[in-house]
Scaffold this motif. Structure first.
Motif, PDB file in Angstrom:
ATOM      1  N   HIS A 139       1.004  -1.129   0.195  1.00 51.07           N
ATOM      2  CA  HIS A 139       0.226   0.240  -0.278  1.00 51.07           C
ATOM      3  C   HIS A 139       0.713   1.118  -0.078  1.00 51.07           C
ATOM      4  CE1 HIS A 139      -3.871  -2.057   1.710  1.00 51.07           C
ATOM      5  NE2 HIS A 139      -3.022  -2.649   0.680  1.00 51.07           N
ATOM      6  N   HIS A 142       1.621   2.447  -3.644  1.00 50.58           N
ATOM      7  CA  HIS A 142       0.063   1.886  -4.839  1.00 50.58           C
ATOM      8  C   HIS A 142      -0.093   1.086  -5.124  1.00 50.58           C
ATOM      9  CE1 HIS A 142       0.471   6.378  -3.219  1.00 50.58           C
ATOM     10  NE2 HIS A 142       1.712   6.281  -4.085  1.00 50.58           N
ATOM     11  N   ASP A 175      -1.634   4.916  -7.962  1.00 50.22           N
ATOM     12  CA  ASP A 175      -1.648   5.502  -7.838  1.00 50.22           C
ATOM     13  C   ASP A 175      -1.864   6.705  -9.164  1.00 50.22           C
ATOM     14  OD1 ASP A 175      -0.383   4.838 -10.387  1.00 50.22           O
ATOM     15  OD2 ASP A 175       1.715   5.374  -9.278  1.00 50.22           O
ATOM     16  N   PRO A 200      -9.353   3.491  -5.153  1.00 56.97           N
ATOM     17  CA  PRO A 200      -8.092   3.233  -4.201  1.00 56.97           C
ATOM     18  C   PRO A 200      -8.172   2.865  -3.158  1.00 56.97           C
ATOM     19  CG  PRO A 200      -7.341   4.783  -5.443  1.00 56.97           C
ATOM     20  CD  PRO A 200      -9.146   4.773  -6.167  1.00 56.97           C
ATOM     21  N   ARG A 204      -7.688  -0.494  -1.086  1.00 58.43           N
ATOM     22  CA  ARG A 204      -7.024  -1.198  -0.375  1.00 58.43           C
ATOM     23  C   ARG A 204      -7.645  -1.384   0.788  1.00 58.43           C
ATOM     24  NH1 ARG A 204      -4.361   3.639  -2.138  1.00 58.43           N
ATOM     25  NH2 ARG A 204      -6.232   5.215  -1.178  1.00 58.43           N
TER      26      ARG A 204
END
Length: 376
Positions: A139, A142, A175, A200, A204
């Motif tokens: 993480h 990215h 990213d 994103p 995650r």
């Protein structure tokens, strides 16, 4: 087609390694490394030899997904993420080679019917902490794993864990450098019950949720897809139903249950905060006298020095692993000085003077260390 982009610089504060990046090779080279696909390890995975080392050669079915995996993993250099050694993007089913880990997967260890073959409690906590560190690094650069699961957490000969990704088409770079396509469906049992649209943050969070499911598997011994093992309900009572094949302390069971509960909550924490919590839990768990040394080394981040010392030579120092920071403070000891003294002893460096009071505290704990129960 153009090769994948160059690797991104490592995230600040991560445990990177200095191994060279992967080679782009001909498909025939990796087929030869797999000895003509003669030694299967799992579906689409074979054992082989590459550049003088044992490897696992994986075949991917989805070419586009394979490219996304390689794009993502080229950014990664971390001791708890199994690296790519070589890959082929030639026409036909693409192949990749990664180091072979002899300990097998966490899933296989948990499936062992006999207690002697199952992972000890301390090894389970440390394996999860290792996976948490690897995920926090991903993480940080990215990258979302998209495939955190007991079958993709593999163990080396010392039961230290690595995330083994690539080949399933689930990794993603997040990213903003490329369009965020719909995420691949998670493995059965590892996805949140009501996944939001891909973003994103959502990807995650899904990784952290999956790590929480693995935490429950390690604590209870039950597979993620067991009937009646709905993760959020199980997390509320997991500490009361630990896997009886090994001896869980109440403290270790509570720590893993707490981590699982946080990971599975609607407001998912960051991988970095979960990793920190798991590191603290791993430092607290001592399975037996031999593991006291490992616990000390883990706290000092000096596991790479293990081949350089004999366990009995540092038995007294190893009991320092049982002294928590608040107790060191209560005893009026300098924790940093104690760590430097222990590190010098382990590394066989020129001797340092022991901090005042340290050896007395060690001596007071020697009998307690000798009496620690074994989990195996």
């Amino acid at each position: 087609a153009a090769p994948p982009a160059a690797a991104a610089p490592p995230a600040r504060g991560t445990q990177t390694d200095a191994r060279p990046g992967p080679e782009v090779v001909a498909r025939a080279d990796l087929a030869a490394a797999a000895d003509g696909f003669a030694h299967p390890l799992a579906a689409d995975v074979w054992r082989g030899r590459w550049r003088g080392r044992d490897v696992a050669v994986r075949r991917a079915r989805d070419v586009d997904g394979f490219r996304r995996d390689v794009d993502a993993l080229l950014r990664v250099r971390h001791r708890h993420v199994n690296p790519l050694l070589a890959f082929s993007l030639a026409p036909g089913a693409p192949l990749l080679a990664a180091p072979y880990l002899p300990g097998g997967s966490v899933a296989a260890a948990l499936a062992a019917a006999e207690a002697a073959a199952a992972l000890a409690a301390g090894a389970r906590v440390r394996a999860l902490a290792d996976a948490g560190r690897g995920l926090a690094h991903l993480h940080g650069v990215h990258v979302c794993a998209g495939d955190v699961a007991a079958p993709t957490i593999l163990l080396d000969a010392d039961a230290r864990a690595r995330l083994c990704l690539g080949g399933a088409g689930r990794c993603r770079v997040v990213d903003g450098s490329c369009p965020l396509l719909a995420a691949a469906a998670p493995r059965r049992g590892y996805g949140p019950p009501d996944p939001p649209p891909p973003s994103p943050a959502a990807l995650r969070a899904a990784d952290v949720y999956a790590l929480g499911v693995v935490a429950l598997e390690l604590l209870t011994g039950r597979a993620a897809f067991d009937e009646g093992a709905e993760p959020r309900r199980l997390a509320r009572r997991a500490r009361f139903v630990p896997d009886r094949r090994c001896a869980w302390s109440a403290r270790a069971a509570d720590a893993l249950a707490a981590v699982a509960g946080r990971c599975l909550a609607a407001a998912t924490p960051s991988a970095a905060s979960v990793s920190d919590e798991l590191d603290r839990a791993a430092a607290d768990v001592v399975d037996g006298r031999g593991d006291a040394v490992s616990a000390l080394l883990e706290g000092l981040h000096l596991s790479h020095l293990r081949p350089k010392f004999a366990e009995e030579d540092v038995r007294d120092l190893a009991t320092c692993a049982l002294l928590e920071s608040d107790e060191l403070e209560r005893l009026g000891l300098d924790a940093d000085a104690a760590a430097r003294f222990a590190a010098a002893a382990i590394a066989r460096a020129p001797p340092l003077a022991a901090p005042a009071g340290l050896l007395d505290a060690v001596a007071a704990r020697r009998a307690a260390t000798a009496a620690l129960p074994r989990c195996r």
